[in-house]
Design an enzyme around this catalytic site. Structure first.
Site, PDB file in Angstrom:
ATOM      1  N   SER A 124       0.832  -1.199   0.000  1.00 56.38           N
ATOM      2  CA  SER A 124       0.000   0.000   0.000  1.00 56.38           C
ATOM      3  C   SER A 124       0.864   1.246   0.000  1.00 56.38           C
ATOM      4  O   SER A 124       1.985   1.252   0.543  1.00 56.38           O
ATOM      5  CB  SER A 124      -0.886  -0.004   1.250  1.00 56.38           C
ATOM      6  N   TYR A 148      -2.594   0.019  10.145  1.00 57.86           N
ATOM      7  CA  TYR A 148      -2.730  -0.678   8.867  1.00 57.86           C
ATOM      8  C   TYR A 148      -1.454  -0.519   8.041  1.00 57.86           C
ATOM      9  O   TYR A 148      -0.894  -1.493   7.531  1.00 57.86           O
ATOM     10  CB  TYR A 148      -3.931  -0.126   8.093  1.00 57.86           C
ATOM     11  N   LYS A 152       1.611  -3.316   6.683  1.00 58.67           N
ATOM     12  CA  LYS A 152       2.122  -3.455   5.319  1.00 58.67           C
ATOM     13  C   LYS A 152       3.636  -3.271   5.294  1.00 58.67           C
ATOM     14  O   LYS A 152       4.366  -4.002   4.599  1.00 58.67           O
ATOM     15  CB  LYS A 152       1.442  -2.446   4.390  1.00 58.67           C
TER      16      LYS A 152
END
Length: 335
Positions: A124, A148, A152
């Site tokens: 991402s 989040y 990643k």
């Protein structure tokens, strides 16, 4: 060539399965259906006119994953499975760390056991944190402003270490910008459970009458209209980038990173107004406070993907809006 697709019932995964089948790959799909529906699998089969094995499986269940590898001659993996909402990750970080990282560790261990060493990973643009300049290149400093994004970034580092330990791995890290749109048939699209976390399904659900109004998180960013600027990319273009990445692993050892974006930034209000122009649907909205973990401006420099993968995004913002609305209008309640 048999490809395992994790998270293949989800938004991006289901579109990837369609594209893989279109390119005549053999596909095996796993998904725990925590944020997806079995209907998407059935519709992918309908669109493609092909059948494929589907397993309801959580990547935390290493034994079940091992059984799937034992049952099929898997040669490569596209790894989409994981939790993906920035705001939610701030509220429940432990769930994000456990699900995303443990799942990937289990997957890599089982891949290693069966000598499957080609992996396409869904990363991402959040791994760039709050970049000082745009457009963003792959060699920019990495950080994360939310759990989040941290998951990643951690997984990227795990995969880099894995490659150092065994250079025969062929890994491609694909840093997504902001996927929107849907399959042109209107049969599959983004179908979040509950209140959408991403902007486009929120817009389409306001347009269809499921939600009263759109919340725009912040209008005090240093942008043209004060709202956040993002690089919106059509999901079909995005998954075509995965096919190119898979082809890349056939001819290149090592680990490589690519941005998948259009290279064009649009503000939230640009998106709202374009959607209104394309569909004729009014989108009432209110300005609210910024969300924790959000940044002001984020868009890609996709030059490396074009030069090394032979990939570039083709669909424009109007097409993204039209396909999103086609999906929602044909499926007012989702799947």
């Amino acid at each position: 060539m048999a490809i395992l697709v994790t998270g293949g019932a989800g938004y991006i995964g289901s579109h990837a399965v369609v594209e893989l089948l279109k390119e005549n790959y053999e596909v095996i799909v796993v998904d725990n259906l925590s944020n997806s529906k079995i209907d998407s699998i059935n519709r992918v089969k309908e669109i493609a006119g092909k059948d494929f094995p589907f397993y309801i499986c959580n990547l935390s269940n290493k034994e079940a994953l091992t059984d799937i590898f034992r049952a099929h001659s898997i040669e490569a993996v596209m790894h989409f499975a994981g939790l993906k909402a920035v705001g939610e990750s701030v509220s429940i970080p432990l769930k994000y760390y456990y699900t995303n990282i443990i799942g990937t560790l289990n997957l890599c261990e089982v891949m290693k056991e069966f000598n499957v060493k080609k992996l396409i990973f869904s990363s991402s643009a959040t791994v760039y944190g709050n970049p000082e300049i745009v457009p963003i290149k792959e060699d920019f400093p990495l950080s994360a402003t939310n759990p989040y994004g941290q998951t990643k970034l951690m997984i990227e580092n795990i995969l880099k270490d894995l490659h150092v330990s065994d250079p025969s791995w062929r890994i491609v890290l694909l840093r997504y910008f902001n996927p929107i749109g849907a399959h042109e048939s209107g049969r599959i699209g983004e179908n979040p459970n509950g209140i959408p976390n991403n902007i486009m399904p929120y817009i389409t659900q306001v347009a269809i009458g499921n939600l009263e109004k759109l919340s725009v998180f912040g209008n005090d960013y240093d942008t043209v209209d004060g709202t956040g600027v993002r690089d919106f990319i059509h999901v079909t273009d995005l998954v075509k980038g995965h096919i190119k990445a898979l082809e890349y692993t056939q001819h290149h050892e090592g680990i490589e990173t690519f941005n998948l974006g259009t290279g064009q930034g649009y503000s939230v209000l640009d998106l709202v107004n374009t959607f209104k122009d394309v569909t004729g649907q009014e989108i009432p909205y209110v300005i609210t406070e910024r969300r924790p973990g959000d940044i002001g401006v984020c868009y890609a420099d996709p030059t490396k993907a074009e030069n090394k993968l032979g990939w570039r995004a083709e669909k424009n913002l109007l097409e993204m809006c039209q396909d999103s609305w086609t999906w929602q209008s044909k499926n007012p309640k989702g799947y």
